[in-house]
Design a protein around this motif. Structure first.
Motif, mmCIF file in Angstrom:
data_model
loop_
_atom_site.group_PDB
_atom_site.id
_atom_site.type_symbol
_atom_site.label_atom_id
_atom_site.label_comp_id
_atom_site.label_asym_id
_atom_site.label_seq_id
_atom_site.Cartn_x
_atom_site.Cartn_y
_atom_site.Cartn_z
ATOM 1 N N GLY A 1 34.565 47.120 25.192
ATOM 2 C CA GLY A 1 33.958 47.845 26.087
ATOM 3 C C GLY A 1 34.033 49.635 25.920
ATOM 4 N N SER A 2 33.467 50.123 26.708
ATOM 5 C CA SER A 2 33.146 51.585 26.780
ATOM 6 C C SER A 2 33.656 52.445 27.705
ATOM 7 C CB SER A 2 31.575 51.860 26.342
ATOM 8 O OG SER A 2 30.878 51.483 27.681
ATOM 9 N N VAL A 3 33.741 53.576 27.637
ATOM 10 C CA VAL A 3 34.333 54.655 28.574
ATOM 11 C C VAL A 3 33.585 56.015 28.389
ATOM 12 C CG1 VAL A 3 36.349 56.207 28.932
ATOM 13 C CG2 VAL A 3 36.734 53.600 28.183
ATOM 14 N N GLU A 4 33.110 56.497 29.515
ATOM 15 C CA GLU A 4 32.352 57.758 29.283
ATOM 16 C C GLU A 4 32.745 58.774 30.466
ATOM 17 O OE1 GLU A 4 28.153 56.558 31.612
ATOM 18 O OE2 GLU A 4 28.590 55.465 29.642
ATOM 19 N N GLY A 5 32.369 59.886 30.290
ATOM 20 C CA GLY A 5 32.808 60.988 31.377
ATOM 21 C C GLY A 5 32.375 62.265 30.958
ATOM 22 N N PHE A 6 33.470 63.272 31.065
ATOM 23 C CA PHE A 6 33.102 64.434 30.334
ATOM 24 C C PHE A 6 34.578 65.163 29.913
ATOM 25 C CE2 PHE A 6 33.945 64.429 35.135
ATOM 26 C CZ PHE A 6 34.858 65.372 35.199
ATOM 27 N N LEU A 7 34.173 65.985 29.111
ATOM 28 C CA LEU A 7 35.392 66.849 28.391
ATOM 29 C C LEU A 7 36.228 67.935 29.295
ATOM 30 C CD1 LEU A 7 34.099 66.958 24.891
ATOM 31 C CD2 LEU A 7 35.562 65.327 25.692
ATOM 32 N N GLY A 8 37.263 67.908 29.114
ATOM 33 C CA GLY A 8 38.149 69.198 29.648
ATOM 34 C C GLY A 8 39.234 69.509 28.620
ATOM 35 N N GLN B 1 37.683 63.177 30.413
ATOM 36 C CA GLN B 1 38.108 62.671 31.702
ATOM 37 C C GLN B 1 37.093 61.638 32.055
ATOM 38 O OE1 GLN B 1 38.225 67.473 32.266
ATOM 39 N NE2 GLN B 1 38.428 66.500 34.433
ATOM 40 N N ALA B 2 37.520 60.258 32.103
ATOM 41 C CA ALA B 2 36.776 59.379 32.037
ATOM 42 C C ALA B 2 36.203 58.961 33.715
ATOM 43 C CB ALA B 2 37.183 57.678 32.057
ATOM 44 N N GLY C 1 32.463 70.708 30.144
ATOM 45 C CA GLY C 1 31.244 70.597 30.285
ATOM 46 C C GLY C 1 30.381 69.611 29.603
ATOM 47 N N ASN C 2 31.013 69.347 28.312
ATOM 48 C CA ASN C 2 30.177 68.450 27.432
ATOM 49 C C ASN C 2 30.439 67.150 28.098
ATOM 50 O OD1 ASN C 2 28.935 70.478 25.800
ATOM 51 N ND2 ASN C 2 31.050 70.467 24.588
ATOM 52 N N ASN C 3 29.744 66.153 27.739
ATOM 53 C CA ASN C 3 29.744 64.741 28.128
ATOM 54 C C ASN C 3 30.415 64.020 26.776
ATOM 55 O OD1 ASN C 3 29.087 65.009 30.721
ATOM 56 N ND2 ASN C 3 26.544 64.713 30.161
ATOM 57 N N PHE C 4 31.013 62.894 27.250
ATOM 58 C CA PHE C 4 31.318 62.006 26.159
ATOM 59 C C PHE C 4 31.204 60.349 26.247
ATOM 60 C CE2 PHE C 4 35.172 61.337 28.798
ATOM 61 C CZ PHE C 4 35.913 60.197 28.482
ATOM 62 N N THR C 5 31.045 59.631 25.262
ATOM 63 C CA THR C 5 30.918 58.158 25.551
ATOM 64 C C THR C 5 31.839 57.607 24.159
ATOM 65 O OG1 THR C 5 28.676 58.219 26.717
ATOM 66 C CG2 THR C 5 29.686 56.069 25.731
ATOM 67 N N ILE C 6 32.685 56.898 24.694
ATOM 68 C CA ILE C 6 33.581 56.035 23.596
ATOM 69 C C ILE C 6 33.242 54.677 23.678
ATOM 70 C CG2 ILE C 6 35.662 55.774 22.416
ATOM 71 C CD1 ILE C 6 36.487 58.347 23.728
ATOM 72 N N LYS C 7 32.735 54.024 22.517
ATOM 73 C CA LYS C 7 32.664 52.542 22.582
ATOM 74 C C LYS C 7 33.554 52.075 21.506
ATOM 75 C CE LYS C 7 27.793 52.810 23.081
ATOM 76 N NZ LYS C 7 26.149 52.585 22.624
#
Length: 302
Positions: free
Chosen positions: A49-56, A78-79, A39-45
């Motif tokens: 470039g960057s990637v974002e999505g949510f955790l599982g 999970q991007a 349920g938590n979101n994530f962003t990696i820079k």
């Protein structure tokens, strides 16, 4: 080894006509009986470039068959959005192998999870890289989880204690090539995700001069003849001197027919290591990432 999060493109990854995920293998949580929603979101820079999505969370296998190190209950990204820089890259995602202290949102990296669950014989892994290989779907080397690779690597030359257990960071005492030497001392990190050796600008410039390489603004690299047999690049780590042969210090620039010195100027290193010892060093010396003892081991690549 220069990052600490695992992420893969998710089935929800989108981006219109130029969707970077279009040709990627994607994770479909609905097909997994062991998947657990986070349920938590994530962003990696990253630097590119960057990637974002949510955790599982799910079982992660380090390999394609029944011999794979298989680790239950790993949290991963999970991007749903991936930078365009990844669009034509052969990889689908990234498996971060650095320490949890470096991980975005303090997510426990899968290999740390494997150690904590007692799934490996030793709390370390070895990386051996092929000296040269084709670029698409060709064996590029071997990661050995839980053991030292004694098939592709000689005896361990030395271990060096980590100065920071975030990256695999340690003290680099000096560097030299031909008539240039510098014993200022820097913090360095062994980074499998770095294609060249990244170093402070003044070091790269002086090494390039000593090697007879000239700066090429089109590539932002120092170019030289592809047949150049330059002097060995020497680095002192601890009490040992490690040399990188010209075969690993003169590298082809993709799709150009030209070659460059295998060094680049470090960008944005104010709060981290000043040197990133990437593939040229790793091809010359197997790297033993000793997580449990917080140290690096180096062995001659066979």
């Amino acid at each position: 080894t220069g990052s600490a999060n695992l992420w893969v493109p998710d089935s929800t990854c989108a981006g219109g006509l130029f969707n970077p995920c279009k040709s990627k293998n994607k994770f479909h949580s609905i097909k997994s009986k062991t998947y657990k929603k986070n349920g938590n979101n994530f962003t990696i820079k990253y630097g590119t470039g960057s990637v974002e999505g949510f955790l599982g969370a799910d079982t992660v296998a380090f390999g394609p068959d029944s011999t794979a190190l298989t680790v239950p209950a790993c949290t991963f990204g999970q991007a749903s959005s991936v930078a365009q820089i990844f669009r034509n890259d052969v990889i689908d995602g990234i498996l971060g192998l650095a320490f949890q202290a470096l991980a975005v949102d303090n997510v426990k990296p899968p290999f740390i999870e494997a150690i904590d669950q007692g799934l490996v014989e030793q709390p370390l892994f070895t990386v051996w890289l092929e000296n040269e290989g084709r670029s698409i779907n060709a064996p590029g080397g071997i990661y050995t989880y839980g053991a030292i690779d004694d098939k592709n690597c000689g005896p361990v030359i030395a271990y060096e204690k980590l100065s920071s257990a975030t990256y695999y960071q340690f003290k680099l005492t000096s560097v030299a090539l031909a008539g240039y030497s510098n014993n200022k001392g820097w913090q360095a990190a062994s980074d499998t995700g770095t294609s060249l050796i990244s170093a402070p600008f003044e070091v790269v410039e002086r090494v390039a001069q000593a090697a007879g390489a000239k700066y090429n603004k089109d590539f932002d690299l120092y170019t030289l003849a592809c047949v150049a047999e330059i002097s060995e690049f020497k680095m002192v780590i601890g009490s040992e001197t490690y040399t990188i042969d010209y075969k690993n210090m003169v590298v082809p620039i993709p799709n150009s027919g030209e070659c460059s010195l295998a060094m680049e100027s470090m960008v944005g290193s104010a709060f981290g290591p000043s040197f990133l010892l990437g593939d040229p060093f790793i091809r010359e010396y197997c790297q033993i990432y000793d997580v449990g003892n917080k140290r690096m081991g180096f062995a001659e690549s066979l």
